[in-house]
Design an enzyme around this catalytic site. Structure first.
Site, PDB file in Angstrom:
ATOM      1  N   LYS A   1      21.371 -57.439  14.183  1.00 31.80           N
ATOM      2  CA  LYS A   1      22.173 -57.578  12.967  1.00 31.80           C
ATOM      3  C   LYS A   1      21.644 -58.680  12.031  1.00 31.80           C
ATOM      4  O   LYS A   1      20.840 -59.517  12.444  1.00 31.80           O
ATOM      5  CB  LYS A   1      23.634 -57.857  13.370  1.00 31.80           C
ATOM      6  CG  LYS A   1      24.290 -56.692  14.142  1.00 31.80           C
ATOM      7  CD  LYS A   1      25.760 -56.980  14.422  1.00 31.80           C
ATOM      8  CE  LYS A   1      26.429 -55.809  15.142  1.00 31.80           C
ATOM      9  NZ  LYS A   1      27.893 -56.037  15.347  1.00 31.80           N
TER      10      LYS A   1
ATOM     11  N   TYR B   1      29.532 -47.079  10.588  1.00 32.61           N
ATOM     12  CA  TYR B   1      30.700 -47.681  11.240  1.00 32.61           C
ATOM     13  C   TYR B   1      32.003 -46.957  10.899  1.00 32.61           C
ATOM     14  O   TYR B   1      33.080 -47.535  11.028  1.00 32.61           O
ATOM     15  CB  TYR B   1      30.803 -49.162  10.877  1.00 32.61           C
ATOM     16  CG  TYR B   1      29.941 -50.063  11.740  1.00 32.61           C
ATOM     17  CD1 TYR B   1      30.183 -50.192  13.115  1.00 32.61           C
ATOM     18  CD2 TYR B   1      28.888 -50.784  11.206  1.00 32.61           C
ATOM     19  CE1 TYR B   1      29.417 -51.020  13.915  1.00 32.61           C
ATOM     20  CE2 TYR B   1      28.105 -51.621  12.007  1.00 32.61           C
ATOM     21  CZ  TYR B   1      28.379 -51.734  13.355  1.00 32.61           C
ATOM     22  OH  TYR B   1      27.622 -52.556  14.148  1.00 32.61           O
TER      23      TYR B   1
ATOM     24  N   PHE C   1      39.002 -55.231   9.917  1.00 32.90           N
ATOM     25  CA  PHE C   1      37.737 -55.921   9.637  1.00 32.90           C
ATOM     26  C   PHE C   1      36.667 -54.996   9.064  1.00 32.90           C
ATOM     27  O   PHE C   1      35.531 -55.421   8.855  1.00 32.90           O
ATOM     28  CB  PHE C   1      37.214 -56.597  10.903  1.00 32.90           C
ATOM     29  CG  PHE C   1      37.026 -55.665  12.086  1.00 32.90           C
ATOM     30  CD1 PHE C   1      35.910 -54.854  12.185  1.00 32.90           C
ATOM     31  CD2 PHE C   1      37.980 -55.606  13.093  1.00 32.90           C
ATOM     32  CE1 PHE C   1      35.731 -53.996  13.251  1.00 32.90           C
ATOM     33  CE2 PHE C   1      37.809 -54.738  14.177  1.00 32.90           C
ATOM     34  CZ  PHE C   1      36.679 -53.934  14.252  1.00 32.90           C
TER      35      PHE C   1
ATOM     36  N   ARG D   1      24.569 -53.063  27.116  1.00 35.83           N
ATOM     37  CA  ARG D   1      25.843 -53.747  26.826  1.00 35.83           C
ATOM     38  C   ARG D   1      26.025 -54.980  27.707  1.00 35.83           C
ATOM     39  O   ARG D   1      26.626 -55.973  27.293  1.00 35.83           O
ATOM     40  CB  ARG D   1      27.008 -52.765  26.944  1.00 35.83           C
ATOM     41  CG  ARG D   1      26.950 -51.721  25.808  1.00 35.83           C
ATOM     42  CD  ARG D   1      28.138 -50.788  25.786  1.00 35.83           C
ATOM     43  NE  ARG D   1      29.366 -51.424  25.374  1.00 35.83           N
ATOM     44  CZ  ARG D   1      29.742 -51.617  24.110  1.00 35.83           C
ATOM     45  NH1 ARG D   1      28.964 -51.218  23.125  1.00 35.83           N
ATOM     46  NH2 ARG D   1      30.890 -52.175  23.832  1.00 35.83           N
TER      47      ARG D   1
ATOM     48  N   THR E   1      31.881 -58.720  22.902  1.00 37.91           N
ATOM     49  CA  THR E   1      31.897 -58.671  21.435  1.00 37.91           C
ATOM     50  C   THR E   1      32.093 -60.057  20.832  1.00 37.91           C
ATOM     51  O   THR E   1      31.387 -60.444  19.893  1.00 37.91           O
ATOM     52  CB  THR E   1      33.047 -57.748  20.950  1.00 37.91           C
ATOM     53  OG1 THR E   1      32.934 -56.489  21.623  1.00 37.91           O
ATOM     54  CG2 THR E   1      32.994 -57.538  19.458  1.00 37.91           C
TER      55      THR E   1
ATOM     56  N   ARG F   1      24.728 -62.441  23.060  1.00 40.21           N
ATOM     57  CA  ARG F   1      25.804 -62.957  22.202  1.00 40.21           C
ATOM     58  C   ARG F   1      26.195 -64.385  22.571  1.00 40.21           C
ATOM     59  O   ARG F   1      26.532 -65.187  21.702  1.00 40.21           O
ATOM     60  CB  ARG F   1      26.989 -62.003  22.237  1.00 40.21           C
ATOM     61  CG  ARG F   1      26.723 -60.763  21.351  1.00 40.21           C
ATOM     62  CD  ARG F   1      27.694 -59.670  21.618  1.00 40.21           C
ATOM     63  NE  ARG F   1      27.635 -58.600  20.615  1.00 40.21           N
ATOM     64  CZ  ARG F   1      28.229 -57.417  20.767  1.00 40.21           C
ATOM     65  NH1 ARG F   1      28.907 -57.150  21.870  1.00 40.21           N
ATOM     66  NH2 ARG F   1      28.140 -56.505  19.817  1.00 40.21           N
TER      67      ARG F   1
ATOM     68  N   ASN G   1      27.789 -61.124  15.300  1.00 39.88           N
ATOM     69  CA  ASN G   1      27.521 -61.224  16.738  1.00 39.88           C
ATOM     70  C   ASN G   1      26.160 -60.657  17.148  1.00 39.88           C
ATOM     71  O   ASN G   1      25.982 -60.200  18.274  1.00 39.88           O
ATOM     72  CB  ASN G   1      28.683 -60.612  17.540  1.00 39.88           C
ATOM     73  CG  ASN G   1      28.889 -59.140  17.236  1.00 39.88           C
ATOM     74  OD1 ASN G   1      28.199 -58.568  16.413  1.00 39.88           O
ATOM     75  ND2 ASN G   1      29.846 -58.533  17.911  1.00 39.88           N
TER      76      ASN G   1
ATOM     77  N   HIS H   1      24.212 -54.790  17.975  1.00 44.04           N
ATOM     78  CA  HIS H   1      25.071 -53.629  18.215  1.00 44.04           C
ATOM     79  C   HIS H   1      24.436 -52.801  19.313  1.00 44.04           C
ATOM     80  O   HIS H   1      23.211 -52.699  19.380  1.00 44.04           O
ATOM     81  CB  HIS H   1      25.180 -52.755  16.951  1.00 44.04           C
ATOM     82  CG  HIS H   1      25.675 -51.356  17.255  1.00 44.04           C
ATOM     83  ND1 HIS H   1      27.010 -51.062  17.350  1.00 44.04           N
ATOM     84  CD2 HIS H   1      25.007 -50.210  17.549  1.00 44.04           C
ATOM     85  CE1 HIS H   1      27.136 -49.772  17.672  1.00 44.04           C
ATOM     86  NE2 HIS H   1      25.940 -49.232  17.795  1.00 44.04           N
TER      87      HIS H   1
ATOM     88  N   GLU I   1      24.035 -41.831  17.232  1.00 46.88           N
ATOM     89  CA  GLU I   1      23.521 -43.023  16.544  1.00 46.88           C
ATOM     90  C   GLU I   1      21.994 -43.023  16.471  1.00 46.88           C
ATOM     91  O   GLU I   1      21.420 -43.470  15.483  1.00 46.88           O
ATOM     92  CB  GLU I   1      24.038 -44.289  17.237  1.00 46.88           C
ATOM     93  CG  GLU I   1      25.542 -44.466  17.039  1.00 46.88           C
ATOM     94  CD  GLU I   1      26.107 -45.702  17.715  1.00 46.88           C
ATOM     95  OE1 GLU I   1      27.322 -45.936  17.598  1.00 46.88           O
ATOM     96  OE2 GLU I   1      25.346 -46.442  18.370  1.00 46.88           O
TER      97      GLU I   1
HETATM   98  P1  GTP Z   1      29.112 -52.986  18.526  1.00 47.71           P
HETATM   99  O1  GTP Z   1      28.049 -52.867  19.547  1.00 47.71           O
HETATM  100  O2  GTP Z   1      28.644 -53.681  17.278  1.00 47.71           O
HETATM  101  O3  GTP Z   1      29.842 -51.706  18.264  1.00 47.71           O
HETATM  102  O4  GTP Z   1      30.135 -54.036  19.173  1.00 47.71           O
HETATM  103  P2  GTP Z   1      31.290 -53.776  20.206  1.00 47.71           P
HETATM  104  O5  GTP Z   1      31.265 -52.386  20.728  1.00 47.71           O
HETATM  105  O6  GTP Z   1      31.190 -54.903  21.182  1.00 47.71           O
HETATM  106  O7  GTP Z   1      32.575 -54.012  19.308  1.00 47.71           O
HETATM  107  P3  GTP Z   1      33.476 -52.960  18.511  1.00 47.71           P
HETATM  108  O8  GTP Z   1      32.862 -51.601  18.550  1.00 47.71           O
HETATM  109  O9  GTP Z   1      34.868 -53.148  18.978  1.00 47.71           O
HETATM  110  O10 GTP Z   1      33.385 -53.540  17.029  1.00 47.71           O
HETATM  111  C1  GTP Z   1      32.271 -53.230  16.226  1.00 47.71           C
HETATM  112  C2  GTP Z   1      31.836 -54.474  15.494  1.00 47.71           C
HETATM  113  O11 GTP Z   1      32.844 -54.844  14.572  1.00 47.71           O
HETATM  114  C3  GTP Z   1      31.629 -55.728  16.359  1.00 47.71           C
HETATM  115  O12 GTP Z   1      30.367 -55.807  16.965  1.00 47.71           O
HETATM  116  C4  GTP Z   1      31.799 -56.821  15.330  1.00 47.71           C
HETATM  117  O13 GTP Z   1      30.608 -57.035  14.591  1.00 47.71           O
HETATM  118  C5  GTP Z   1      32.847 -56.249  14.405  1.00 47.71           C
HETATM  119  N1  GTP Z   1      34.173 -56.763  14.760  1.00 47.71           N
HETATM  120  C6  GTP Z   1      34.945 -56.455  15.834  1.00 47.71           C
HETATM  121  N2  GTP Z   1      36.085 -57.141  15.850  1.00 47.71           N
HETATM  122  C7  GTP Z   1      36.047 -57.926  14.732  1.00 47.71           C
HETATM  123  C8  GTP Z   1      36.939 -58.867  14.156  1.00 47.71           C
HETATM  124  O14 GTP Z   1      38.021 -59.148  14.678  1.00 47.71           O
HETATM  125  N3  GTP Z   1      36.542 -59.457  12.985  1.00 47.71           N
HETATM  126  C9  GTP Z   1      35.342 -59.165  12.384  1.00 47.71           C
HETATM  127  N4  GTP Z   1      35.002 -59.776  11.242  1.00 47.71           N
HETATM  128  N5  GTP Z   1      34.480 -58.276  12.890  1.00 47.71           N
HETATM  129  C10 GTP Z   1      34.825 -57.681  14.038  1.00 47.71           C
HETATM  130 MG    MG Z   2      31.195 -50.622  19.473  1.00 47.33          MG
END
Ligand code: GTP
Ligand code: MG
Length: 138
Positions: A9, A49, A57, A85, A91, A102, A112, A115, A126
């Site tokens: 990212k 997304y 968010f 992962r 996350t 992370r 973070n 992805h 994807e």
């Molecule tokens: P990805 O691999 O990026 O999909 O991460 P993830 O699977 O661990 O998390 P998730 O799919 O729940 O959320 C996707 C992305 O949204 C996260 O990686 C973060 O970058 C963002 N995100 C999630 N929760 C928050 C939040 O509370 N605030 C903000 N600003 N961003 C968030």
């Molecule tokens: Mg995710």
């Protein structure tokens, strides 16, 4: 073998962390079989997304992902989706285990650093979102 889609990212590309993050993948036995640096438009980031479009968010996430270049890549290996992962960590970096990407590099729950696809079906979608078959060199 399995394949998964990974994105380094903007918070990480900006800080020149691509090499260090790739080292973590390779050390875990994940092979980088495709990789490119791109600058997503807000529309492209929004489409990628889309599953999160009703989350509070979403706007912030799309704006961040389109803010600067990212590195999109395909990782291949035994249980690549789960393994990736594991290497990524939770996350929210505050909850991530020691040694994960992370924990070491992420700035916040939003910024973070990486992805990773979360299941076989989403990995397939994807990967196809970013790469043609010709670009995958196993
Ligand atoms: P990805 O691999 O990026 O999909 O991460 P993830 O699977 O661990 O998390 P998730 O799919 O729940 O959320 C996707 C992305 O949204 C996260 O990686 C973060 O970058 C963002 N995100 C999630 N929760 C928050 C939040 O509370 N605030 C903000 N600003 N961003 C968030
Ligand atoms: Mg995710």
């Amino acid at each position: 073998v399995e394949r998964t889609l990974s994105i380094i990212k903007p918070d990480a590309t900006r800080r020149n962390l691509t090499g260090k993050i790739n080292q973590k993948f390779e050390d875990a036995g994940l092979r980088i079989v495709a990789q490119k640096r791109i600058h997503l438009s807000p529309a492209q980031a929004g489409k990628f997304y889309e599953v999160h479009k009703d989350r509070p968010f979403y706007g912030e996430l799309v704006e961040f992902m389109a803010s600067e270049p990212v590195v999109v890549q395909v990782l291949e290996g035994e249980n690549a989706i789960a393994k990736n992962r594991e290497v990524m960590g939770a996350t929210n970096p505050a909850n991530a285990d020691a040694g994960t990407i992370r924990k070491e590099f992420a700035l916040s729950v939003g910024e973070n650093s990486v992805h990773g696809s979360d299941a076989a079906e989403t990995a397939k979608e994807e990967i196809a979102f970013f790469f043609s078959g010709l670009e995958l060199v196993g």
